[in-house]
Design an enzyme around this catalytic site. Sequence first.
Site, PDB file in Angstrom:
ATOM      1  N   GLU A  47       0.861  -1.199   0.000  1.00 36.18           N
ATOM      2  CA  GLU A  47       0.000   0.000   0.000  1.00 36.18           C
ATOM      3  C   GLU A  47       0.898   1.250   0.000  1.00 36.18           C
ATOM      4  O   GLU A  47       1.937   1.277   0.673  1.00 36.18           O
ATOM      5  CB  GLU A  47      -0.838  -0.016   1.289  1.00 36.18           C
ATOM      6  CG  GLU A  47      -1.665   1.228   1.535  1.00 36.18           C
ATOM      7  CD  GLU A  47      -2.247   1.298   2.954  1.00 36.18           C
ATOM      8  OE1 GLU A  47      -1.566   0.869   3.912  1.00 36.18           O
ATOM      9  OE2 GLU A  47      -3.387   1.768   3.101  1.00 36.18           O
ATOM     10  N   ASN A 111      -6.901   5.835  -2.031  1.00 38.14           N
ATOM     11  CA  ASN A 111      -5.762   4.981  -1.706  1.00 38.14           C
ATOM     12  C   ASN A 111      -5.886   3.783  -2.653  1.00 38.14           C
ATOM     13  O   ASN A 111      -6.761   2.934  -2.482  1.00 38.14           O
ATOM     14  CB  ASN A 111      -5.882   4.573  -0.230  1.00 38.14           C
ATOM     15  CG  ASN A 111      -4.667   3.837   0.286  1.00 38.14           C
ATOM     16  OD1 ASN A 111      -3.935   3.225  -0.477  1.00 38.14           O
ATOM     17  ND2 ASN A 111      -4.482   3.877   1.596  1.00 38.14           N
ATOM     18  N   LYS A 128      -9.175   1.573  -2.166  1.00 34.25           N
ATOM     19  CA  LYS A 128      -9.435   1.073  -0.805  1.00 34.25           C
ATOM     20  C   LYS A 128     -10.837   1.454  -0.321  1.00 34.25           C
ATOM     21  O   LYS A 128     -11.249   2.617  -0.443  1.00 34.25           O
ATOM     22  CB  LYS A 128      -8.369   1.645   0.130  1.00 34.25           C
ATOM     23  CG  LYS A 128      -8.427   1.195   1.573  1.00 34.25           C
ATOM     24  CD  LYS A 128      -7.195   1.745   2.307  1.00 34.25           C
ATOM     25  CE  LYS A 128      -7.134   1.324   3.762  1.00 34.25           C
ATOM     26  NZ  LYS A 128      -5.884   1.789   4.416  1.00 34.25           N
ATOM     27  N   GLU A 147      -6.114   8.913   7.915  1.00 32.73           N
ATOM     28  CA  GLU A 147      -6.484   8.431   6.571  1.00 32.73           C
ATOM     29  C   GLU A 147      -7.843   8.970   6.128  1.00 32.73           C
ATOM     30  O   GLU A 147      -8.078   9.202   4.950  1.00 32.73           O
ATOM     31  CB  GLU A 147      -6.507   6.904   6.535  1.00 32.73           C
ATOM     32  CG  GLU A 147      -5.160   6.281   6.255  1.00 32.73           C
ATOM     33  CD  GLU A 147      -5.292   4.836   5.832  1.00 32.73           C
ATOM     34  OE1 GLU A 147      -5.815   4.553   4.752  1.00 32.73           O
ATOM     35  OE2 GLU A 147      -4.877   3.968   6.626  1.00 32.73           O
ATOM     36  N   CYS A 173      -4.845  -2.924   2.902  1.00 29.88           N
ATOM     37  CA  CYS A 173      -4.600  -2.777   4.331  1.00 29.88           C
ATOM     38  C   CYS A 173      -5.815  -3.067   5.217  1.00 29.88           C
ATOM     39  O   CYS A 173      -6.141  -4.207   5.448  1.00 29.88           O
ATOM     40  CB  CYS A 173      -3.996  -1.417   4.649  1.00 29.88           C
ATOM     41  SG  CYS A 173      -3.223  -1.445   6.280  1.00 29.88           S
ATOM     42  N   ASN A 198       0.208  -0.907   5.452  1.00 23.51           N
ATOM     43  CA  ASN A 198       1.063  -0.114   6.359  1.00 23.51           C
ATOM     44  C   ASN A 198       0.378  -0.201   7.711  1.00 23.51           C
ATOM     45  O   ASN A 198      -0.673   0.424   7.909  1.00 23.51           O
ATOM     46  CB  ASN A 198       1.087   1.369   5.968  1.00 23.51           C
ATOM     47  CG  ASN A 198       1.958   1.686   4.772  1.00 23.51           C
ATOM     48  OD1 ASN A 198       3.062   2.193   4.901  1.00 23.51           O
ATOM     49  ND2 ASN A 198       1.450   1.404   3.580  1.00 23.51           N
TER      50      ASN A 198
HETATM   51  N1  CDV Z   1      -3.118   1.538   6.568  1.00 25.28           N
HETATM   52  C1  CDV Z   1      -4.063   0.940   7.330  1.00 25.28           C
HETATM   53  O1  CDV Z   1      -5.167   0.706   6.879  1.00 25.28           O
HETATM   54  N2  CDV Z   1      -3.713   0.662   8.625  1.00 25.28           N
HETATM   55  C2  CDV Z   1      -4.639   0.113   9.573  1.00 25.28           C
HETATM   56  C3  CDV Z   1      -4.302   0.577  10.970  1.00 25.28           C
HETATM   57  C4  CDV Z   1      -5.014   1.815  11.327  1.00 25.28           C
HETATM   58  C5  CDV Z   1      -4.641  -0.404  12.049  1.00 25.28           C
HETATM   59  C6  CDV Z   1      -4.667  -1.402   9.512  1.00 25.28           C
HETATM   60  O2  CDV Z   1      -5.773  -1.963   9.550  1.00 25.28           O
HETATM   61  O3  CDV Z   1      -3.606  -2.036   9.487  1.00 25.28           O
END
Ligand code: CDV
Length: 315
Positions: A47, A111, A128, A147, A173, A198
């Site tokens: 990501e 994203n 996303k 975000e 993510c 991330n």
């Molecule tokens: N980049 C993300 O989506 N990170 C989230 C954090 C906030 C927990 C994740 O679900 O990994």
Amino acid sequence: MPRRITVGAGQMGPIARDETKGEVVDRLMNLLLQAKDQGVELLVYPELAMTTFFPRWFVEDPAEFDHYYHREMPDQDTKVLFDEAKQLGIGFALGYAELYTDDEGIEHRYNTYILVERDGSVVSKFRKIHIPGHADYEPWRQFQHAERHYFEPGPDGFGTWQAFDGVVGMAICNDRRWPETYRVLGLQGAEVILIGYNTPLYYSPDPTQNALSGFHNHLVMQAGAYQNGAYVVGVAKGGFEEGVESLSQSVIIAPSGQIIAQAITLEDELISANIDLDFCETYKGTLFNFDYYRMPEHYGLVTSQRGAVPPPMGS
Ligand code: CDV
């Protein structure tokens, strides 16, 4: 004719705030060349693979961070990567911050993942859906996870595409934590699900979860793979980035739920596996034969309501 393909997870270590897009592309190219050596045909980057994870800083006007976004993909910074991948016959998925102006002139920030075939053709984009964190400045946090200030949810939902001799889906993510993500992809026949992430190891709303970060990461992706008879390629941008440590532990997971390959560093690292797409049928055709066993008439709440509604007291 067996449907085998070698997939790679191009894990990245931290990207510094002042690292140029050219320097980042050099790193992506380095992973691409390693992928060539390992016979990889589909290389999955994380990501937001082009920038530091900028939602950790809050600026009132997101336009101040426009330099982190791309209006086109490829653009002048990334064209060299797209050209080299085509030359090498390697397809890839690249995560980046997308700035898109619609037909009415309204700007949208997404994203995004872009999926590119081995011949250089663009298969699709995925934006996303589940945007975590917060939209406003929250001073009590050690660092921001804004975000929801910088991205809106993708409007197109979860799709799958005929690509790489199979059926490919994407998620980004936080999407990976939700069973609905995998099921909606599974219902569209997904055989390989690509997920970049991330994930800061310090979770400000509840630090008791910090020590479980790696466990939860694999738990959700292994469950999603198994319950839908699909491979999952989970790819981190991890390590210490601008004072914040993020999870690494990128993995390639089989439809059995087993981890086939796992990264061992906190840095740029390529892992790969030669996978048999027909192995998905071992699960899709037995325990998780959706046509035969699913009971969608009892799953209505999944789409008709958002939050939990317990029964009234005394019922
Ligand atoms: N980049 C993300 O989506 N990170 C989230 C954090 C906030 C927990 C994740 O679900 O990994």
